[in-house]
Structure formats: structure tokens, C-alpha cells
Design a protein around this motif. Structure first.
Motif, PDB file in Angstrom:
ATOM      1  N   ASN A 192      -6.705   9.475   2.734  1.00  0.00           N
ATOM      2  CA  ASN A 192      -7.666   8.477   2.270  1.00  0.00           C
ATOM      3  C   ASN A 192      -8.719   9.100   1.357  1.00  0.00           C
ATOM      4  O   ASN A 192      -9.191   8.452   0.420  1.00  0.00           O
ATOM      5  CB  ASN A 192      -8.366   7.823   3.466  1.00  0.00           C
ATOM      6  CG  ASN A 192      -7.431   6.968   4.295  1.00  0.00           C
ATOM      7  OD1 ASN A 192      -6.727   6.127   3.760  1.00  0.00           O
ATOM      8  ND2 ASN A 192      -7.416   7.193   5.595  1.00  0.00           N
ATOM      9  N   TYR A 198      -7.375   1.790   0.950  1.00  0.00           N
ATOM     10  CA  TYR A 198      -7.088   0.469   0.387  1.00  0.00           C
ATOM     11  C   TYR A 198      -7.948  -0.627   1.011  1.00  0.00           C
ATOM     12  O   TYR A 198      -8.038  -1.726   0.470  1.00  0.00           O
ATOM     13  CB  TYR A 198      -5.606   0.139   0.561  1.00  0.00           C
ATOM     14  CG  TYR A 198      -4.713   1.086  -0.195  1.00  0.00           C
ATOM     15  CD1 TYR A 198      -4.714   1.096  -1.595  1.00  0.00           C
ATOM     16  CD2 TYR A 198      -3.896   1.999   0.465  1.00  0.00           C
ATOM     17  CE1 TYR A 198      -3.908   1.969  -2.302  1.00  0.00           C
ATOM     18  CE2 TYR A 198      -3.090   2.879  -0.238  1.00  0.00           C
ATOM     19  CZ  TYR A 198      -3.105   2.864  -1.620  1.00  0.00           C
ATOM     20  OH  TYR A 198      -2.320   3.743  -2.325  1.00  0.00           O
ATOM     21  N   ALA A 232      -5.503  -4.926   3.000  1.00  0.00           N
ATOM     22  CA  ALA A 232      -5.216  -5.003   1.566  1.00  0.00           C
ATOM     23  C   ALA A 232      -6.055  -6.080   0.885  1.00  0.00           C
ATOM     24  O   ALA A 232      -6.592  -5.874  -0.209  1.00  0.00           O
ATOM     25  CB  ALA A 232      -3.726  -5.269   1.340  1.00  0.00           C
ATOM     26  N   GLY A 267      -9.758  -4.935   0.636  1.00  0.00           N
ATOM     27  CA  GLY A 267      -9.947  -3.966  -0.445  1.00  0.00           C
ATOM     28  C   GLY A 267      -9.838  -4.597  -1.817  1.00  0.00           C
ATOM     29  O   GLY A 267     -10.602  -4.266  -2.732  1.00  0.00           O
ATOM     30  N   HIS A 268      -8.895  -5.511  -1.978  1.00  0.00           N
ATOM     31  CA  HIS A 268      -8.698  -6.181  -3.268  1.00  0.00           C
ATOM     32  C   HIS A 268      -9.922  -7.021  -3.618  1.00  0.00           C
ATOM     33  O   HIS A 268     -10.375  -7.046  -4.776  1.00  0.00           O
ATOM     34  CB  HIS A 268      -7.441  -7.053  -3.203  1.00  0.00           C
ATOM     35  CG  HIS A 268      -6.870  -7.388  -4.543  1.00  0.00           C
ATOM     36  ND1 HIS A 268      -5.558  -7.756  -4.735  1.00  0.00           N
ATOM     37  CD2 HIS A 268      -7.445  -7.423  -5.779  1.00  0.00           C
ATOM     38  CE1 HIS A 268      -5.343  -7.991  -6.019  1.00  0.00           C
ATOM     39  NE2 HIS A 268      -6.478  -7.808  -6.673  1.00  0.00           N
ATOM     40  N   MET A 325       0.828  -1.207   0.000  1.00  0.00           N
ATOM     41  CA  MET A 325       0.000   0.000   0.000  1.00  0.00           C
ATOM     42  C   MET A 325       0.861   1.255   0.000  1.00  0.00           C
ATOM     43  O   MET A 325       0.518   2.250  -0.646  1.00  0.00           O
ATOM     44  CB  MET A 325      -0.954  -0.022   1.199  1.00  0.00           C
ATOM     45  CG  MET A 325      -1.986  -1.136   1.115  1.00  0.00           C
ATOM     46  SD  MET A 325      -3.110  -1.228   2.530  1.00  0.00           S
ATOM     47  CE  MET A 325      -2.016  -1.911   3.783  1.00  0.00           C
ATOM     48  N   ARG A 334      -3.756   5.034  -7.670  1.00  0.00           N
ATOM     49  CA  ARG A 334      -3.406   4.204  -6.519  1.00  0.00           C
ATOM     50  C   ARG A 334      -3.906   2.764  -6.732  1.00  0.00           C
ATOM     51  O   ARG A 334      -3.209   1.798  -6.446  1.00  0.00           O
ATOM     52  CB  ARG A 334      -4.011   4.783  -5.236  1.00  0.00           C
ATOM     53  CG  ARG A 334      -3.476   6.138  -4.861  1.00  0.00           C
ATOM     54  CD  ARG A 334      -4.321   6.797  -3.780  1.00  0.00           C
ATOM     55  NE  ARG A 334      -3.871   6.463  -2.436  1.00  0.00           N
ATOM     56  CZ  ARG A 334      -4.437   6.961  -1.327  1.00  0.00           C
ATOM     57  NH1 ARG A 334      -5.490   7.764  -1.411  1.00  0.00           N
ATOM     58  NH2 ARG A 334      -3.962   6.631  -0.145  1.00  0.00           N
ATOM     59  N   CYS A 335      -5.126   2.652  -7.233  1.00  0.00           N
ATOM     60  CA  CYS A 335      -5.690   1.316  -7.488  1.00  0.00           C
ATOM     61  C   CYS A 335      -4.962   0.619  -8.627  1.00  0.00           C
ATOM     62  O   CYS A 335      -4.704  -0.587  -8.558  1.00  0.00           O
ATOM     63  CB  CYS A 335      -7.178   1.441  -7.829  1.00  0.00           C
ATOM     64  SG  CYS A 335      -8.200   1.893  -6.416  1.00  0.00           S
ATOM     65  N   PRO A 348     -11.821   0.746  -1.547  1.00  0.00           N
ATOM     66  CA  PRO A 348     -11.625   1.755  -2.597  1.00  0.00           C
ATOM     67  C   PRO A 348     -12.908   2.111  -3.352  1.00  0.00           C
ATOM     68  O   PRO A 348     -12.869   2.471  -4.520  1.00  0.00           O
ATOM     69  CB  PRO A 348     -10.607   1.077  -3.516  1.00  0.00           C
ATOM     70  CG  PRO A 348     -10.894  -0.380  -3.385  1.00  0.00           C
ATOM     71  CD  PRO A 348     -11.350  -0.585  -1.968  1.00  0.00           C
ATOM     72  N   LEU A 384      -1.739  -0.711  -7.228  1.00  0.00           N
ATOM     73  CA  LEU A 384      -1.854  -1.819  -6.301  1.00  0.00           C
ATOM     74  C   LEU A 384      -2.439  -3.076  -6.943  1.00  0.00           C
ATOM     75  O   LEU A 384      -1.950  -4.190  -6.723  1.00  0.00           O
ATOM     76  CB  LEU A 384      -2.709  -1.409  -5.098  1.00  0.00           C
ATOM     77  CG  LEU A 384      -2.774  -2.403  -3.938  1.00  0.00           C
ATOM     78  CD1 LEU A 384      -1.379  -2.699  -3.383  1.00  0.00           C
ATOM     79  CD2 LEU A 384      -3.672  -1.887  -2.834  1.00  0.00           C
ATOM     80  N   TYR A 385      -3.474  -2.900  -7.746  1.00  0.00           N
ATOM     81  CA  TYR A 385      -4.208  -4.072  -8.244  1.00  0.00           C
ATOM     82  C   TYR A 385      -3.776  -4.549  -9.633  1.00  0.00           C
ATOM     83  O   TYR A 385      -4.077  -5.673 -10.017  1.00  0.00           O
ATOM     84  CB  TYR A 385      -5.708  -3.779  -8.255  1.00  0.00           C
ATOM     85  CG  TYR A 385      -6.241  -3.356  -6.908  1.00  0.00           C
ATOM     86  CD1 TYR A 385      -5.908  -4.058  -5.756  1.00  0.00           C
ATOM     87  CD2 TYR A 385      -7.063  -2.237  -6.778  1.00  0.00           C
ATOM     88  CE1 TYR A 385      -6.379  -3.664  -4.515  1.00  0.00           C
ATOM     89  CE2 TYR A 385      -7.550  -1.843  -5.539  1.00  0.00           C
ATOM     90  CZ  TYR A 385      -7.205  -2.555  -4.406  1.00  0.00           C
ATOM     91  OH  TYR A 385      -7.677  -2.164  -3.179  1.00  0.00           O
TER      92      TYR A 385
END
Length: 404
Positions: free
Chosen positions: A114, A390, A313, A316-317, A11, A125-126, A393, A129-130
Motif C-alpha cells: 500500500n 485503493y 474501491a 477510493g474512486h 484492484m 495504479r490509479c 489514494p 483503475l480510474y
């Protein structure tokens, strides 16, 4: 103009990508957190697909593997950016480029707000991360993809008999219990061992912790026994297949007995992977945690016993992937029930089950907007009480008509 970040989690890396974009800087591949109890020497490339990370984000941020030689000896601005900072804060920080070509970010945890950021920054950001932070081929291959030495994926092995499974993130390792000061159910010798460890860990600020207050406040990880009671109260039968995503459980197999007596089908990565497959990950807890992450993402239900970085994490994923079922235990409420149970004023069965299911009917990963700060909290302290971006989202990164 370069940003050099260290001690970063996944993150944090995504945040530093966004910060580099805001500050119009080149990001040097971040260094991972090596200060933890496990002292893992893994590099970014050991855990993530470095080239994929750079190429996925090439339209957003320039990323380089290391600091160019001509900049290695130039003066650096060693900066501790303020936690949960806004877009405006980082725009102001660009004044550092007048004097420095390199900013060394020593602490990169929770450095970006946030909420109240532009939609393109939130989606970046997404994306970081993803999409960009894909695990290294070695980890992905063992976790999800077929290999010549791995006739089945770990996830496929779990599902090999057409079974569904729960991924239980059981945070009951020595470092977690020591850090949180949680000693419920431990012996005096174990409690003292954890106290000494906390005293001797310099970067842990809290040294004197009231274990009873921690537990009553819901700040302690649920014990294996409590998790067993919780899952039975939710209605899961003893035959349920449970994958335990965890490091070394404090107290070993003996501490798992009461969980295993309720759910005998406990599976660990060491039991579904061969010794040869696991050999490559020996002494690299960050890499084995990545396997846990993959298996947790792919599970039918994910349940964390504590709200740490990985739990947030994964939650959120799973939301990002379509709000997959994720049950977040109400630890404060459960501890109250467990104490009533232990006092003999309540028994395991329909009555306990009713209370537990009612308590968790709105804690199973359904779509909702992020929670804001707690009422009555003022100043910068209010940011600490917000739900992490995260962790949830939604709505910025979860939609059907636009790209994430």
C-alpha cells in the motif's frame, strides 16, 4: 516475458499492471475471479472496454489479449507472489526470466504494498483503475449514457424528479453472511444453512467462526434493520431516495421490511431498468455489480454496510473524483449502541442521533492521508491492518497541479 494473472478483481488488475511495469514484462489481459459463490462466466471484455484498457496504458505497459501461440506450451513459473510486496521484491523476482518466458500468477489479490512505493508506480495504479478500466459500452450505456433503447440513463432516472439519492451498498447476500460467519437476527435453520455452505466452500479457510465475537468486533455487515436505524439517526428523513446496490438479499423482501418501514423509497436496479435492458445481464452478477458501481460513484452519498472490495474501491474512486461524500459506518461502535437500544436503555430519537452523529463526524470522506498499521502489530501481519491504497489514494493520486 509475459505475466499471466487469474482470479483478479479490478484492484488486482491495477496491481498487476504495476507489477508488469516493475518487472519489465508484457501483461496478458487478466482472467477474472470465477471462484466466487456466484460462479459468473463473464470475461474481461464482457465487463471492461478491452481496447481502451490497452490503449490507455500503452505508454506504461505492453498488454496483449492472450498468450501468443508459440508460448502456450513453454514451461511456466507458477508463482504465488507474497502479499503486500515492495518494489524491491518484484525487482528480485526478475531472476525468473532467466529460466521462464511466462509467469503464471494464480493469486493476484493484495500482491503489492500500500505504501512506500515510488510515486510513478502509485500513479500508474490509479491510472489503471480510474482511467484505463472503463466499463464495456453495454454497461456504460445502461449505467450512464443514452442509448436508442434506453431513453434515460439509470442515474438520470434516479434524478428524474430533481432528487438527490443515497447509494447503499447492502452486503447482506448469502455468501457474505456465510463467509463472515454472521448470523445475528437469523433463524437457527438459516444459521445452519450458512454453516454448511462455509464448510463446503474449499477456498474459504475459516470454518469455525464465533458469530457473537464477529459482531461485537465490528466484522459483520450491518443488517437492513440496523442500516435503517443508522440512517434515521444521521438525520435522513423517511422521504430519502435510497438506491440499494446489492445482489440477492438473504431472506428476501421479508428481511428488508424494517428498512423499508423507515425508508419506503428503496430503489433497485431491477426497478429503474426495464426487463429488456436487464435481460442481457441475466446470470452475470459481475456485470450487474458494475451497474451498481457506476450508480454508487455518481450518488450524492455512498454508504457501505460492510468493507468489502467494492466498498473500498468505490470509496477510493469517490475520493479521487473530489472527496465525494462517503459515510463509513463505525460498525463496532454502532453494534454497541444497537445492543443498548435493544436492552431498552436507549431509545431512537435525539439521544441516539447525538451519539451516532458524533461517532461519524470524521467518517464522511473528507481529505486525509491513509492510515498506517495498527500499533503493536509486528512483522508482515502489520500490512493487513493498513488502510488499502485503493480505499484512499491520497496524496499520491489526488492533487491539482499534476496529472494523476
Amino acid at each position: 516475458m509475459r505475466i499471466l494473472a487469474e482470479n483478479a478483481s479490478t484492484m488486482d488488475i491495477a496491481d498487476m499492471v504495476a507489477v508488469a511495469r516493475i518487472m519489465n514484462a508484457t501483461l496478458v489481459i487478466p482472467q477474472l475471479d470465477r471462484r466466487s459463490f456466484w460462479k459468473d462466466s463473464s470475461t474481461f471484455a464482457d465487463i471492461f472496454d478491452e481496447l481502451h484498457f490497452m490503449m490507455t496504458l500503452e505508454g506504461d505497459v505492453r498488454i496483449v489479449k492472450e498468450l501468443p501461440k508459440q508460448l502456450e506450451s513453454v514451461p511456466r513459473a507458477r508463482k504465488h507472489f507474497t502479499s503486500w510486496s515492495s518494489m524491491g521484491y518484484y525487482e528480485e523476482m526478475t531472476h525468473l526470466w532467466k529460466e521462464y518466458q511466462v509467469i503464471h500468477v494464480a493469486k493476484s489479490d493484495s500482491r503489492l504494498a500500500n505504501n512506500d512505493l515510488p510515486i510513478d508506480i502509485q500513479r500508474l495504479r490509479c491510472r489503471a483503475l480510474y482511467h484505463a478500466l472503463r466499463f464495456s459500452p453495454q454497461i456504460e450505456n445502461l449505467g450512464k449514457s443514452c442509448m436508442t433503447v434506453t431513453p434515460q440513463k439509470l442515474v438520470e432516472r434516479l434524478r428524474s424528479h430533481g432528487r438527490r439519492y443515497i447509494a447503499l451498498h447492502l452486503r447482506y447476500e448469502k455468501d457474505m453472511l456465510s463467509f463472515t460467519g454472521c448470523t445475528y437476527g437469523l433463524t437457527d435453520a438459516e444459521s445452519e444453512e450458512l454453516r454448511i455452505m462455509r464448510e463446503n466452500t474449499n477456498h474459504w479457510r475459516m470454518k469455525k467462526i464465533n458469530a457473537t465475537e464477529q459482531r461485537i468486533g465490528g466484522f459483520c455487515p450491518l443488517t437492513p434493520k440496523e442500516i435503517g436505524i443508522f440512517l434515521r439517526a444521521l438525520g435522513y428523513p423517511p422521504s430519502t431516495l435510497i438506491y440499494v446496490a446489492a445482489g440477492e438479499i438473504y431472506g428476501g423482501d421479508a428481511r428488508l421490511l424494517e428498512l423499508k418501514s423507515r425508508f419506503p423509497n428503496l430503489i433497485f436496479k431491477e426497478t429503474i431498468a426495464t426487463q429488456e435492458e436487464m435481460k442481457a445481464f441475466a446470470h452475470h452478477s459481475s456485470q450487474t455489480a458494475a451497474l451498481d458501481y457506476i450508480i454508487s460513484i455518481e450518488s450524492d452519498v455512498f454508504i457501505p454496510s460492510h468493507s468489502g472490495n467494492m466498498a473500498r474501491a468505490v470509496e477510493g474512486h469517490r475520493r479521487f473524483l473530489g472527496h465525494r461524500k462517503t459515510i463509513i459506518p463505525d460498525r463496532k461502535g454502532l453494534v454497541n449502541l444497537f445492543d443498548i437500544l435493544e436492552a431498552g436503555q436507549l431509545k431512537e430519537g435525539s439521544s441516539l442521533s447525538y451519539h451516532v452523529t458524533q461517532m461519524h463526524k470524521n467518517r464522511q470522506g473528507a481529505p486525509r492521508e491513509r492510515r498506517g498499521s495498527l500499533l503493536g502489530i509486528k512483522g508482515r501481519a502489520r500490512f493487513r491492518t493498513e488502510e488499502s491504497f485503493y480505499e484512499n489514494p491520497y496524496p499520491e493520486c489526488i492533487c491539482s497541479s499534476k496529472e494523476h
